[in-house]
Structures are given as structure tokens and as C-alpha cells.
Design an enzyme around this catalytic site. Structure first.
Site, PDB file in Angstrom:
ATOM      1  N   ARG A  33       0.843  -1.214   0.000  1.00 53.81           N
ATOM      2  CA  ARG A  33       0.000   0.000   0.000  1.00 53.81           C
ATOM      3  C   ARG A  33       0.877   1.262   0.000  1.00 53.81           C
ATOM      4  NH1 ARG A  33      -3.200  -3.694  -0.522  1.00 53.81           N
ATOM      5  NH2 ARG A  33      -4.687  -4.477   1.001  1.00 53.81           N
ATOM      6  N   GLU A 178     -13.916 -15.039   9.309  1.00 57.86           N
ATOM      7  CA  GLU A 178     -13.892 -14.426   7.970  1.00 57.86           C
ATOM      8  C   GLU A 178     -13.633 -15.476   6.891  1.00 57.86           C
ATOM      9  OE1 GLU A 178     -10.971 -11.312   7.428  1.00 57.86           O
ATOM     10  OE2 GLU A 178     -11.697 -10.842   5.430  1.00 57.86           O
ATOM     11  N   LYS A 220     -17.672 -12.267   9.141  1.00 56.04           N
ATOM     12  CA  LYS A 220     -17.136 -11.271   8.199  1.00 56.04           C
ATOM     13  C   LYS A 220     -17.027 -11.914   6.821  1.00 56.04           C
ATOM     14  CE  LYS A 220     -13.173  -8.250   7.367  1.00 56.04           C
ATOM     15  NZ  LYS A 220     -12.241  -7.302   7.964  1.00 56.04           N
ATOM     16  N   SER A 262     -14.537  -5.475   2.253  1.00 61.14           N
ATOM     17  CA  SER A 262     -14.739  -4.775   0.971  1.00 61.14           C
ATOM     18  C   SER A 262     -14.079  -5.528  -0.181  1.00 61.14           C
ATOM     19  CB  SER A 262     -14.259  -3.326   1.049  1.00 61.14           C
ATOM     20  OG  SER A 262     -12.890  -3.222   1.370  1.00 61.14           O
ATOM     21  N   GLY A 263     -12.984  -6.223   0.069  1.00 63.87           N
ATOM     22  CA  GLY A 263     -12.457  -7.196  -0.892  1.00 63.87           C
ATOM     23  C   GLY A 263     -11.923  -6.678  -2.219  1.00 63.87           C
ATOM     24  N   GLY A 264     -11.700  -5.359  -2.341  1.00 67.77           N
ATOM     25  CA  GLY A 264     -11.210  -4.838  -3.621  1.00 67.77           C
ATOM     26  C   GLY A 264     -12.272  -4.055  -4.385  1.00 67.77           C
ATOM     27  N   ARG A 294      -9.491  -1.724   2.694  1.00 67.33           N
ATOM     28  CA  ARG A 294      -9.212  -0.848   1.552  1.00 67.33           C
ATOM     29  C   ARG A 294     -10.301   0.189   1.312  1.00 67.33           C
ATOM     30  NH1 ARG A 294      -7.957  -5.951  -2.098  1.00 67.33           N
ATOM     31  NH2 ARG A 294      -9.113  -6.854  -0.354  1.00 67.33           N
TER      32      ARG A 294
HETATM   33  P1  13P Z   1     -10.742  -5.332   2.777  1.00 67.59           P
HETATM   34  O1  13P Z   1     -11.985  -4.564   3.215  1.00 67.59           O
HETATM   35  O2  13P Z   1      -9.702  -4.470   2.147  1.00 67.59           O
HETATM   36  O3  13P Z   1     -11.106  -6.561   1.997  1.00 67.59           O
HETATM   37  O4  13P Z   1     -10.037  -5.825   4.103  1.00 67.59           O
HETATM   38  C1  13P Z   1     -10.788  -6.408   5.085  1.00 67.59           C
HETATM   39  C2  13P Z   1      -9.980  -7.413   5.797  1.00 67.59           C
HETATM   40  O5  13P Z   1      -9.782  -7.322   6.989  1.00 67.59           O
HETATM   41  C3  13P Z   1      -9.437  -8.556   5.031  1.00 67.59           C
HETATM   42  O6  13P Z   1      -9.013  -9.541   5.913  1.00 67.59           O
END
Ligand code: 13P
Length: 340
Positions: A33, A178, A220, A262-264, A294
């Protein structure tokens, strides 16, 4: 296990208007990042960046918890207040990422398994001492056209998630589980829904088999969304409907909240999708919230660029994303608010 304490922490994390900041990037990930904005990644720049996030005025109205990385949990503000203390002084619950990342799963090409169970009981005890109130473990599933993820990879990852969750509850840390189905690849929204459904079905069966109390657990997941390279685009409403339908089928009503990753997705899409789900959620039994990395931080990094002179602008960008996601928690966001 003190189920009342677990339940009250889980409920506080998914309080109205509020969600989680995922700031638990490992050192290699945060370096990526920082590379993208031309900033150097050192222990001090990582500390300073996280301090900028955690000291942004007003975020406690929208942020109930922050997930930290091991290094960050042990760091302090410039005036010497340990980060977990700084956050709890502001009414924000400190959490900790405890998995050790996804590695290739033996004999299962293309599949991964998340490691980190060995010694976890002792690490959790230390994290609790340092102020953590909840934890996170991430399993990752890539989708490809063939047998990925395999049924075995799904089961193995859900088994690990359940062992982690049981260890957390044993010591009164709320486990965030998650199971992430990645949005890389060319699969369509139906394939994402099918794989997400398999993951969730397996996950709750394993959690139940391990005696994990759903009332003191947060989920999550990914949203149900087509792969980034999929030619068929879908509307915000389609994502919201497919995601809520999938959750209604597989997530027990006893779970207090679902905090999406959010995953990208772009920050705007992640907010819009969450908003649409909350606007239509009707009689869903759980809170629908966010645990974004992100989607909360991308505008902050672009504004900051590693420069002290940009801190005020970076904090403004962060506050705005927190506020808009807080509105999306209640179905009160509109895309027009992005321009104000
Ligand atoms: P993102 O929202 O960027 O996907 O990150 C969340 C997260 O904690 C991934 O493990």
C-alpha cells in the site's frame, strides 16, 4: 467462557451507525500500500500512519472497533499512549488479527489453508493482556473454472476457523470469522453465490460442532458479487439481493451481526452495496455492517502520500468515508453525497 461479556462486546461492535476499521495489514501488505503512494514502509511510518487514522476527530461516532496487526497492538501514539488504550479511551474496541496467513494446501493445487493454530491459546492470552477485546481469522477461497475451491479445502478452512473461534471464546475474546471468497477472476455472480453458500453452510456446521456460541460470534463474509474480470455487470440492487438471500439461507439468527469485508471493491461501491442491503433488509435477524480495510483507507492513503503536510487532508478523507458508511448502516446514504 462468559457468554454475557462476549455478547455485549459483539453487540457493541455492531451498534447502530457503526462498523469496524480493518487496519490489520501485515507488514508485507502495508508495504504494498505504501509503495503505491511512494511512501517508505518502516516501523515508524507504519506507526505514524495508524496514528493518523486512530486520532481522526469524530470517527468514534461511526467506528466501534479497529482490527490491529501484532506490531500495531504494541505501538503507541507520539505522546506515549499505547494504541489499544488510545482507542478504548475514545470508546473504540481494539481487536487483533491472529491468523498467520494463507499457504498452499497440500495435494490440493490452487487451494489454500490458513495457518496459525499452533500456540494460539498463549498468543490470545497475551493479546488479551495487551487490551484486545476481539479477534479476526481470515480464510481465503479463490474461484476458478475447475475444482477450486475443493470441498476438502472448504471443510479444512472451516474446521480451522472453528478451532480458532472456540479458543477465542474460551478466553472471552469475540471471534470474527472471515471466510472470504475472493473477487479476482472471471466468475459470474451465480458462481460467487454458490461458493459463498458452500462456505457458510460448512462454517456454521463446524462452529456448532466445536461448541462455539453464535451469540458471541461475528461473521465477516464477502458480498455476493461477480469476479472483477466477469463481462456481465450487475446492479447495486442485484448485489444487495443476492447477498441478503445467501445470508438468510445460511447464517443463523443467533449471530448478532454480519460485518462485510470490501475485498477490492471501490470505496463508493462498498458503501453503496451496504446501503442497499440495509435499505431492503426488512426483517433480517442480524445487523448488517462493515469491516472495511481498503474501502476505508484507499482515499486516506492517496491524500496522505507519506507527507506530514497532508495529514489534515488525509483525516478529512477518512472521516468522510467513516461517516458515509455510518449512513449506509441505516440505508441513508446516496451516491450524490460523495460530491459534497
Ligand atoms: P478489505 O476490506 O480491504 O477486503 O479488508 C478487510 C480485511 O480485513 C481482510 O481480511
Amino acid at each position: 467462557m462468559n457468554i454475557d461479556e462476549l455478547k455485549s462486546v459483539a453487540d457493541a461492535i455492531v451498534a447502530k451507525q457503526k462498523g469496524i476499521l480493518a487496519a490489520d495489514e501485515s507488514s508485507p501488505t502495508i508495504k504494498k500500500r505504501f509503495d503505491s503512494i511512494g511512501a517508505e514502509s518502516t516501523e515508524e511510518t507504519r506507526r505514524r500512519y495508524r496514528e493518523i487514522l486512530f486520532t481522526t476527530e469524530g470517527i468514534e461516532r461511526y467506528i466501534s472497533g479497529v482490527i490491529l496487526y501484532d506490531e500495531t497492538l504494541r505501538q503507541s501514539s507520539g505522546d506515549g499512549v499505547p494504541f489499544p488504550k488510545l482507542l478504548s479511551n475514545r470508546g473504540i474496541l481494539p481487536g487483533i488479527k491472529v491468523d498467520k496467513g494463507a499457504k498452499a494446501l497440500a495435494l490440493q493445487p490452487g487451494n489454500k489453508i490458513t495457518e496459525g493454530l499452533d500456540g494460539l491459546r498463549d498468543r490470545l492470552a497475551e493479546y488479551k493482556e495487551l487490551g484486545a477485546r476481539f479477534a479476526k481469522w481470515r480464510a481465503v477461497m479463490e474461484i476458478d473454472e475447475y475444482n477450486v475451491p475443493s470441498a476438502y479445502a472448504i471443510r479444512a478452512n472451516c474446521h480451522a476457523l472453528a478451532r480458532y473461534a472456540a479458543l477465542c471464546q474460551e478466553i472471552d475474546l469475540v471471534p470474527i470469522v472471515e471466510p472470504e471468497v475472493l473477487m479476482d477472476g472471471g466468475h459470474d455472480i451465480n458462481r460467487c453465490e454458490a461458493v459463498t453458500s458452500q462456505m457458510l453452510e460448512s462454517l456454521f456446521a463446524e462452529l456448532d460442532a466445536h461448541g462455539v456460541q453464535f451469540e458471541g460470534t461475528l461473521l465477516k463474509p464477502n458480498m455476493v458479487i461477480p469476479g472483477l474480470k466477469c463481462p456481465q455487470k450487475v446492479s447495486v440492487q442485484q448485489v444487495a439481493e443476492a447477498t441478503v438471500r445467501c445470508m438468510q439461507r445460511y447464517v443463523p439468527a443467533a449471530v448478532p451481526g454480519i460485518v462485510f469485508l470490501s475485498g477490492g471493491q471501490s470505496p463508493e461501491d462498498a458503501t453503496d452495496h451496504l446501503n442497499a442491503m440495509n435499505a431492503m433488509k426488512g426483517n433480517c435477524p442480524w445487523q448488517l455492517s462493515f469491516s472495511y480495510g481498503r474501502a476505508l483507507q484507499a482515499p486516506v492513503l492517496s491524500a496522505w502520500k507519506g507527507q506530514e503536510s497532508n495529514v489534515a487532508e488525509a483525516q478529512r478523507a477518512f472521516f468522510k468515508r467513516c461517516q458515509l458508511n455510518g449512513l449506509a448502516r441505516e440505508g441513508l446514504y446516496s451516491r450524490a453525497m460523495e460530491d459534497s
